[in-house]
Design a protein around this motif. Structure first.
Motif, short mmCIF file in Angstrom:
data_model
loop_
_atom_site.label_atom_id
_atom_site.label_comp_id
_atom_site.label_asym_id
_atom_site.label_seq_id
_atom_site.Cartn_x
_atom_site.Cartn_y
_atom_site.Cartn_z
N SER A 44 -3.67 -1.76 1.56
CA SER A 44 -3.42 -0.36 1.86
C SER A 44 -4.73 0.44 1.80
O SER A 44 -5.82 -0.12 1.68
N TYR A 48 4.64 4.92 5.77
CA TYR A 48 4.05 4.99 4.43
C TYR A 48 3.03 6.12 4.40
O TYR A 48 2.13 6.18 5.23
N VAL A 82 8.40 5.80 2.70
CA VAL A 82 7.87 5.27 1.44
C VAL A 82 6.52 5.93 1.17
O VAL A 82 5.85 6.43 2.08
N GLN A 83 6.13 5.95 -0.11
CA GLN A 83 4.89 6.62 -0.50
C GLN A 83 4.11 5.78 -1.51
O GLN A 83 4.61 4.79 -2.04
N ASN A 84 2.88 6.24 -1.78
CA ASN A 84 2.06 5.50 -2.73
C ASN A 84 2.64 5.52 -4.15
O ASN A 84 2.28 4.66 -4.97
N LEU A 116 9.77 -1.31 -3.83
CA LEU A 116 9.92 -1.67 -2.42
C LEU A 116 10.36 -3.13 -2.24
O LEU A 116 10.45 -3.59 -1.09
N ARG A 153 -0.69 9.45 6.77
CA ARG A 153 0.03 8.22 7.10
C ARG A 153 -0.99 7.08 7.21
O ARG A 153 -1.87 7.11 8.07
N PHE A 172 4.99 -1.33 6.54
CA PHE A 172 5.73 -0.08 6.35
C PHE A 172 5.12 0.98 7.27
O PHE A 172 3.99 1.42 7.06
N ASP A 224 5.42 4.53 -4.82
CA ASP A 224 6.30 3.37 -4.86
C ASP A 224 5.58 2.08 -5.23
O ASP A 224 6.23 1.06 -5.50
N LEU A 248 0.32 0.13 5.02
CA LEU A 248 0.80 -0.61 3.86
C LEU A 248 1.42 -1.90 4.37
O LEU A 248 2.40 -1.87 5.14
#
Length: 497
Positions: free
Chosen positions: A314, A74, A359-361, A385, A339, A71, A363, A342
């Protein structure tokens, strides 16, 4: 007036919601996976302060990229350990976990626990579905292995079947682990090196869980490569002559910098030398992390469960080293810090796929819960995800990530305390999309970087933006900071292009 003093104005929020109205599926409209014959296992390796520029020194992670999905957009909800980890565990933004810092009234383990977050994590959800769960390494800032939290034994949070967690594990030697309610001391022998200890315990957990025929979740949360950047003995001579990257942002200020950054002069020769030494030590220290990943994957294969296991890699935040005339640190809204990598490999993941969705943590928790066919609560801000890892089209995916930070962070007992030279921003909220980064500080200052033409974020355009554009960005940011459910946060995540 700064955004922190007016974020909840009802009229502004109403305007935001009307401006950003999009089709918003209810949580139930997000399809849950059909239960597998054998529920998939999950291995989650979370590193501490690992920036993208270290991935090139991690062959096991690059192999994961070849086998799974990377990703590329991310980001974390705050480039600081405890708030980021709180979002990972719960799937919630900082304003919904209540954790903005590493300690005090607005952060740390005490606030996370005190607000009931420990009872609503991906671990509690998966344990409720029959998973054997284990947490190894670093938990949350302020957690102490011997602390009983008022009970008879050293405290273990709900949701975890097995628990091997340190407090001050940053030096990698001479630390204590709470091992399932018993405090065990490790010394300075090579065998006590913490990352290697976690590797051995992780392998043992996989072997026992697979032999029992039980689906399992294993989180291995390393302290590496956090300062003091301690490599294992066998890695002390690696990468001779390696220096910190000299990117376009190295030893440069952006135009019209915010006041917390503006006073920094050029890096000194000694500061540059220290940065080079520390970058080399960081590259050395992640060699043990890379071996850990290899060891865990080898055990999955030996135990016959590799094909039914997701492996996720990550970091809790990034790390700048010389960019923007800052010495080593984090906590800014620059991409160097927010950034991070991931990578997800496992059943159905498309080998070598790159996804550029925002997308983010937040998720991660719903992703893990969907893997285990667990329900995801309506107050979880993130979104699974799994579809993206399978190569599914992104249906109306969010267009903006929210970053929230309280500062400056200068508490003497905080391992992440930073001064002006490291980078200690005042309180801010920020939007990051695929094309721009917009920041509002509590003192009224703003930043806007068009990353399509300025990827290193050196030209702050905020002062020249039209009033209507600034108003739209501000309205979108207020709506995002004010969301308190999946539906509201999903809507707020569709920000102006």
């Amino acid at each position: 007036m700064a955004i922190t003093h007016r974020r909840l104005l009802a009229a502004t929020v109403v305007a935001a919601l009307s401006l950003l109205a999009v089709w918003t599926p209810a949580r139930g409209a997000e399809p849950a996976p059909a239960p597998a014959a054998t529920a998939p296992n999950i291995i989650f390796v979370l590193t501490d302060d690992l920036a993208w520029n270290l991935v090139q020194y991690l062959p096991q992670v690059r192999q994961l990229q070849n086998e799974g999905v990377t990703f590329t957009n991310y980001t974390v909800t705050d480039s600081l350990c405890c708030p980021s980890r709180s979002s990972i565990l719960t799937g919630k933004l900082p304003h919904n976990t209540g954790v903005f810092t590493n300690g005090g009234a607005d952060g740390g383990f005490a606030v996370f626990k005190g607000r009931g977050n420990e009872n609503r994590t991906f671990a509690t959800a998966l344990q409720g579905k029959g998973y054997r769960t284990a947490f190894l390494g670093k938990y949350l800032n302020g957690y102490l292995p011997a602390d009983t939290q008022g009970g008879a034994l050293p405290y273990v949070p709900p949701g975890w079947s097995e628990w091997y967690v340190a407090g001050n594990g940053y030096p990698e030697y001479n630390y204590d682990l709470n091992e399932n309610h018993t405090v065990v001391h490790y010394g300075s022998a090579p065998a006590d090196y913490l990352t290697n200890v976690l590797s051995r315990k992780g392998k043992d957990f996989i072997q026992r869980s697979a032999a029992a025929g039980t689906p399992f979740l294993l989180e291995v949360s390393t302290f590496a490569p956090h300062s003091p950047f301690t490599p294992a003995n066998q890695d002390l001579d690696d990468f001779p002559g390696l220096t910190a990257p000299r990117t376009a942002a190295y030893d440069r200020l952006p135009s019209d910098p915010p006041s917390w950054l503006a006073g920094n002069g050029p890096l000194t020769a000694q500061e540059k030398s220290t940065l080079d030494t520390n970058f080399r030590k960081r590259a050395q220290s992640v060699q043990a992390v890379d071996r850990l990943i290899g060891n865990l994957r080898a055990q999955l294969t030996a135990s016959g469960v590799a094909d039914n296991t997701y492996v996720v890699f990550s970091s809790d935040n990034g790390f700048h080293m010389g960019e923007y005339r800052l010495t080593g640190g984090k906590q800014t809204a620059f991409d160097t810090d927010v950034r991070v990598p991931l990578v997800v490999a496992g059943p159905g993941a498309v080998p070598g796929l790159r996804r550029d969705e925002i997308v983010q943590n937040v998720d991660l928790a719903p992703t893990f819960q969907r893997i285990g066919a667990a329900e995801v609560a309506v107050d979880v801000d993130g979104r699974s995800l799994l579809g993206l890892t399978r190569g599914d089209p992104a249906s109306n995916w969010r267009t903006g990530a929210l970053i929230e930070h309280h500062g400056p962070n200068q508490a003497a007992d905080d391992p992440d305390a930073q001064d002006r030279r490291n980078g200690s921003p005042t309180t801010y909220e920020a939007l990051r999309t695929a094309t721009y980064t917009y920041v509002e500080y509590s003192n009224g200052e703003r930043e806007y970087y068009d990353r399509t033409v300025d990827p290193h974020q050196l030209d702050n355009l905020a002062a020249g933006l039209p009033a209507a554009r600034l108003a739209a960005l501000h309205t979108a940011l207020v709506a995002y900071v004010g969301c308190h459910s999946h539906s509201a946060c999903w809507t707020a995540g569709h920000v102006p292009a």
